[in-house]
Design a protein around this motif. Structure first.
Motif, PDB file in Angstrom:
ATOM      1  N   ARG A 241      -3.964  -1.092   4.766  1.00 55.21           N
ATOM      2  CA  ARG A 241      -3.658  -2.372   5.423  1.00 55.21           C
ATOM      3  C   ARG A 241      -2.607  -3.186   4.682  1.00 55.21           C
ATOM      4  O   ARG A 241      -2.214  -4.249   5.137  1.00 55.21           O
ATOM      5  CB  ARG A 241      -4.921  -3.192   5.580  1.00 55.21           C
ATOM      6  CG  ARG A 241      -5.878  -2.600   6.582  1.00 55.21           C
ATOM      7  CD  ARG A 241      -7.037  -3.552   6.819  1.00 55.21           C
ATOM      8  NE  ARG A 241      -7.910  -3.028   7.844  1.00 55.21           N
ATOM      9  CZ  ARG A 241      -7.827  -3.354   9.127  1.00 55.21           C
ATOM     10  NH1 ARG A 241      -6.921  -4.203   9.533  1.00 55.21           N
ATOM     11  NH2 ARG A 241      -8.661  -2.834   9.999  1.00 55.21           N
ATOM     12  N   THR A 242      -2.170  -2.731   3.536  1.00 56.88           N
ATOM     13  CA  THR A 242      -1.170  -3.504   2.799  1.00 56.88           C
ATOM     14  C   THR A 242       0.190  -3.381   3.471  1.00 56.88           C
ATOM     15  O   THR A 242       0.603  -2.285   3.869  1.00 56.88           O
ATOM     16  CB  THR A 242      -1.069  -3.009   1.337  1.00 56.88           C
ATOM     17  OG1 THR A 242      -0.724  -1.632   1.349  1.00 56.88           O
ATOM     18  CG2 THR A 242      -2.374  -3.198   0.604  1.00 56.88           C
TER      19      THR A 242
ATOM     20  N   ARG B 181       6.396  -3.220   1.168  1.00 54.72           N
ATOM     21  CA  ARG B 181       7.005  -4.152   0.231  1.00 54.72           C
ATOM     22  C   ARG B 181       8.535  -4.146   0.290  1.00 54.72           C
ATOM     23  O   ARG B 181       9.169  -5.023  -0.267  1.00 54.72           O
ATOM     24  CB  ARG B 181       6.563  -3.813  -1.188  1.00 54.72           C
ATOM     25  CG  ARG B 181       5.066  -3.880  -1.370  1.00 54.72           C
ATOM     26  CD  ARG B 181       4.722  -4.076  -2.837  1.00 54.72           C
ATOM     27  NE  ARG B 181       3.344  -3.861  -3.185  1.00 54.72           N
ATOM     28  CZ  ARG B 181       2.315  -4.560  -2.751  1.00 54.72           C
ATOM     29  NH1 ARG B 181       2.493  -5.514  -1.905  1.00 54.72           N
ATOM     30  NH2 ARG B 181       1.099  -4.302  -3.154  1.00 54.72           N
TER      31      ARG B 181
END
Length: 164
Positions: A122-123, A126
């Motif tokens: 779920r991150t 980046r």
């Protein structure tokens, strides 16, 4: 231990029986059965007659095969483009492909989201490179550009759609 004697042509099962045996194990497309019968040494006219008889008896159906394959692949998390490509590779006509996809009741966006979360958690990504990697993953699984774009934009934090 003695070895088995080689099979003679008289021992070879009829095309109908051989194809019926394959159909007893799983659904096959007509094209797939024709190829298998040809590889098995059956004459084209014998194979065609067997396939006609199987279709007439409703034992073989390209529409049924297409529906089963579409449901199976959708359940495995593949997107519509991949499913269409696989059905076409089995020699399924375009009309049957459209019908099979219409039969499958799937929210493709939710399915793509599940696959993305299964693969990456779920991150959020980046970097742009990570978003591109995730987009490529979804494209390989057969999801279309707008679906992939909606999820990767959401992953980037836009207001279009939430990742959760």
């Amino acid at each position: 231990m003695t070895s088995r004697p080689p099979r003679t042509p008289a021992d070879k099962p009829a095309a109908y029986d051989r194809a019926l045996g394959w159909l007893a194990r799983r659904e096959h497309s007509r094209s797939e059965l024709r190829t298998k019968l040809a590889r098995g040494g059956h004459a084209a006219d014998e194979a065609a007659a067997a396939l006609e008889a199987l279709e007439a008896g409703a034992l073989q159906s390209d529409a049924r095969f297409a529906g089963a394959l579409a449901r199976s692949r959708a359940g495995q998390g593949y997107g519509p483009r991949r499913i269409v490509a696989e059905l076409r590779s089995h020699g399924i006509a375009d009309a049957a492909v459209r019908d099979a996809l219409a039969e499958v009741d799937v929210d493709w966006l939710a399915s793509a989201r599940r696959q993305l979360q299964r693969q990456y958690g779920r991150t959020p990504a980046r970097s742009a490179q990570e978003r591109a990697r995730r987009a490529a993953f979804l494209l390989r699984r057969g999801f279309d550009g707008p679906t992939v774009g909606a999820l990767t934009r959401a992953d980037a934090g836009s207001d279009d759609d939430s990742f959760d």
